[in-house]
Enzyme design. Structure first.
Site, PDB file in Angstrom:
ATOM      1  N   ASP A  39      -8.570   0.204  -6.994  1.00 17.12           N
ATOM      2  CA  ASP A  39      -9.702   1.061  -7.288  1.00 17.12           C
ATOM      3  C   ASP A  39     -10.163   1.775  -6.015  1.00 17.12           C
ATOM      4  O   ASP A  39     -10.237   1.170  -4.943  1.00 17.12           O
ATOM      5  CB  ASP A  39     -10.848   0.199  -7.850  1.00 17.12           C
ATOM      6  CG  ASP A  39     -12.028   1.007  -8.299  1.00 17.12           C
ATOM      7  OD1 ASP A  39     -11.887   1.779  -9.263  1.00 17.12           O
ATOM      8  OD2 ASP A  39     -13.102   0.881  -7.676  1.00 17.12           O
TER       9      ASP A  39
ATOM     10  N   GLU B 133      -6.296   5.049  -7.134  1.00 17.74           N
ATOM     11  CA  GLU B 133      -7.041   6.307  -7.108  1.00 17.74           C
ATOM     12  C   GLU B 133      -6.991   6.880  -5.699  1.00 17.74           C
ATOM     13  O   GLU B 133      -7.392   6.217  -4.744  1.00 17.74           O
ATOM     14  CB  GLU B 133      -8.490   6.066  -7.521  1.00 17.74           C
ATOM     15  CG  GLU B 133      -8.646   5.601  -8.960  1.00 17.74           C
ATOM     16  CD  GLU B 133     -10.079   5.244  -9.281  1.00 17.74           C
ATOM     17  OE1 GLU B 133     -10.619   5.761 -10.273  1.00 17.74           O
ATOM     18  OE2 GLU B 133     -10.673   4.434  -8.545  1.00 17.74           O
TER      19      GLU B 133
END
Length: 705
Positions: free
Chosen positions: A408, A437
């Site tokens: 993340d 990400e």
């Protein structure tokens, strides 16, 4: 945060103390400063500079002319005899501190045997540490720990302590803090205690899985443990739990719900949203709150709401290990979504209680980075921080046999950390995946060190989510641009850039090259964040009939599954999942977030079409090139009247053409040879075709004979 009290002192270097005096106290003036240790020894400090701050303080930079003892408790006195604790602050960010206290042993945390348990905790700046055992009979025992080399504190307690809870009481920077053990692997409800467990009693079976030639062989399906089985009436006896996730019985098989449904899809990897301990739910009352879990509290202890026995220290471990076993037994690999970029509550985070400031990005002025927009950013450049997260990933891979990690906000993390995670985990599992990400978050980490898309060339085996693919194929996900169209939702003028996206944005035509190789790219149009594709189309395709939107959704799924790169599906995307127009449902109810199998039943044709597309991808290697050079040789495109796109792939065995037509007109195309139709808005039995009628809103996949 500095400049909040009348008198503050910070040890910012081995020879440097920074003092702030409020002008509301003695006008902020002092001509002399002294450092006093716990043995009442006085060290006079030399004033190097004085400046006024914008916060009505006077800042003094003081020089220490004698050697500091790290871990000693120091106070600073000014000339009016007032004192304040000298907090270990920016000194913990220095290379000298890292070199002096880097510990490469493998015994941090509790080391259990039936005869005794040894405890070791890395806490170089601590003054005292006391271990407190909390036995089941309510009795507590305390044990003073002894400081050893490299700032590691130790004690050994005789007896069989399996299942006994404990905490540490750490005195650091002038106050006592009670904390759980970040190196423990099990603990109590709501992270109240850590616990000792017999790891040998928790061994999980392994099952052989088909080898992967590259990450592009994966078909990733993202879901939440809670969402996947929480709906009532679907035959699952333990809904919303690890056990329920892999539960199968005659009812789930007949209804095709839960794990029975997951197995039927043909996906290769299931990606689970956070399963390690997070702080935004109450484990004792799991129905009181809903949260996705991107609020980490402990990186090695599993989240209790997913256990059928919340108060048991080891039940969640057994149940999660069984989940992985069952997935592997059925040919499905397990990737975990982990949140290493920030902490749920910085001030109560275990590492902040043990080694204040070390694990968070901080500048020399004492300000903390907030590129995550969560109030803090983890510092993965420090050696013991980097080691902790690498060791955590290695332990997950060895202990639970996981197959990959989705990181993340990976742009907060350092390139060195992410590359090392991949290399270390791949040495255990040759098919291990790492992706995340890649947004370039505005943290204190220098841009050239961030594991962001802009630095993809420095991450040769790590993949990033392609926002270009998402926005070009579906349309912008921004709440302010929800009405904006993508190619599949009607923006036919994007034909040229779609070519770039179908080549994983690894080529220099259609748009600029973003990625080095297809193995570095996660193609998606929908994930847990933002509106679902179906909800977006309610806005950007407003007024269109349902059958048209279904075709558009199927075309988006086809592009994800047939594009070069790594395909990623959000659970429910295959049956037009809706969250009733809510774009960010992280703390909404189960009614909003649950997988709705009744809705699935109404869109079963879409589900079957998705299964067919998954099968086509898996059966035809020409959709799965992992190196960019192969794309230039084996992938090409053609347009039809500026409205539709032909995506042509081939290898040494076959040639396959896919047609994507998002417009409202009927088109005709004469093929250069006869083809079998593999897919025409669903299953097709057409063979030996040469002239195609391309209906509106159509996806076709055909193979030359």
């Amino acid at each position: 945060m500095r400049q909040k009290d009348y008198f503050e002192a910070y040890i910012d270097g081995y020879d440097k103390v920074v003092v702030y005096m409020s002008k509301q106290s003695y006008e902020g003036k002092s001509a002399r400063f002294y450092l006093k240790d716990s043995k009442e020894q006085i060290i006079e400090l030399k004033i190097c500079s004085i400046e006024d701050t914008q916060n009505n303080y006077r800042k003094y930079i003081l020089e220490i002319e004698e050697e500091l003892t790290i871990g000693e408790e120091y106070y600073v006195y000014h000339e009016h005899a007032r004192k304040t604790i000298a907090e270990y602050s920016y000194i913990v960010k220095t290379d000298r501190f890292d070199e002096e206290f880097f510990y490469d042993g493998n015994d941090l945390g509790p080391m259990y045997s039936r005869r005794h348990t040894s405890f070791a905790l890395w806490a170089p700046t601590a003054y005292r540490i006391v271990l407190e055992l909390k036995r089941n009979n309510g009795l507590c025992e305390t044990f003073e720990m002894k400081r050893g080399e490299k700032g590691v504190w130790r004690t050994t307690v005789p007896g069989d302590l399996n299942g006994v809870a404990y905490t540490y009481h750490v005195r650091v920077n002038g106050r006592w803090r009670e904390t759980i053990d970040p190196y423990a692997i099990c603990g109590g409800a709501n992270s109240s205690v850590s616990a000792i467990c017999d790891r040998e009693s928790l061994r999980f079976r392994t099952y052989p899985l088909p080898p992967m030639h590259s990450a592009c062989d994966a078909v990733i399906y993202e879901t939440s443990v809670r969402d996947f089985t929480i709906q009532s009436g679907i035959g699952v006896h333990h809904p919303g739990t690890f056990r329920g996730f892999v539960e199968e019985n005659p009812v789930t098989q007949a209804m095709q719900t839960g794990f029975s449904y997951l197995r039927s899809l043909g996906i290769t990897h299931v990606q689970l949203m956070p399963v390690f301990d997070f702080g935004s739910v109450d484990e004792v009352y799991p129905q009181m709150f809903y949260n996705w879990g991107y609020d980490p509290v402990h990186h090695r202890c599993l989240e209790g709401i997913y256990s059928t026995d919340i108060l048991s220290y080891s039940a969640r471990m057994r149940e999660f290990g069984h989940l992985v076993e069952e997935c592997h037994k059925n040919g499905i690999r397990v990737n975990l979504d982990v949140v290493f970029n920030h902490a749920y509550d910085k001030e109560n985070f275990a590492f902040e209680n043990i080694v204040p400031n070390y694990f968070f990005l901080m500048n020399e002025q004492g300000d903390f980075s907030n590129g995550s927009w969560c109030g803090n950013d983890i510092d993965t450049t420090r050696r013991m921080s980097r080691r902790y997260f690498i060791d955590t990933c290695v332990w997950m891979t060895r202990f639970y046999h996981i197959d990959g990690l989705r990181l993340d906000l990976m742009g907060i993390l350092s390139i060195d950390l992410v590359n090392e995670i991949y290399l270390r985990c791949r040495s255990i599992n040759p098919d291990f995946m790492v992706y995340g990400e890649g947004w370039d978050m505005p943290s204190f980490l220098p841009q050239e060190q961030r594991a962001s898309i802009r630095n993809t060339g420095k991450l040769p085996f790590v993949a990033h989510f392609s926002d270009r693919f998402r926005d070009v194929i579906k349309g912008s996900t921004s709440a302010y641009e929800i009405a904006n169209k993508g190619f599949c939702t009607g923006a036919e003028h994007l034909l040229d850039i779609v070519k770039n996206c179908l080549c994983a944005s690894c080529v220099d035509f259609g748009a600029g090259q973003m990625f080095a190789n297809p193995r570095n790219v996660i193609n998606y149009v929908e994930c847990h964040d933002n509106h679902t594709s179906w909800d977006k189309m309610r806005e950007c395709c407003r007024g269109e009939e349902r059958w048209i939107r279904k075709r558009r959704q199927e075309m988006m799924i086809a592009m994800v599954l047939l594009a070069q790169g790594i395909p990623f599906l959000h659970s429910g995307q295959e049956f037009a999942r809706t969250k009733h127009g809510i774009g960010n449902s992280y703390d909404q109810s189960d009614a909003i977030n649950q997988i709705d199998y009744l809705r699935r039943n109404g869109y079963q044709d879409m589900v079957e079409h998705t299964k067919l597309l998954i099968r086509i991808r898996r059966e035809h290697p020409a959709f799965r090139y992992s190196i960019t050079e192969d794309l230039y040789q084996h992938v090409s495109f053609e347009e039809i009247e500026g409205q539709a796109l032909i995506y042509k792939v081939k290898d040494g065995q076959e040639e396959i053409w896919s047609f994507f037509h998002p417009g409202a007109t009927t088109l005709y195309y004469h093929l250069p040879g006869n083809v079998d139709i593999l897919y025409y808005n669903g299953p097709s039995t057409l063979t030996d075709q040469q002239d195609l009628e391309i209906q509106p809103y159509t996806t076709i996949v055909c193979r030359f004979r």
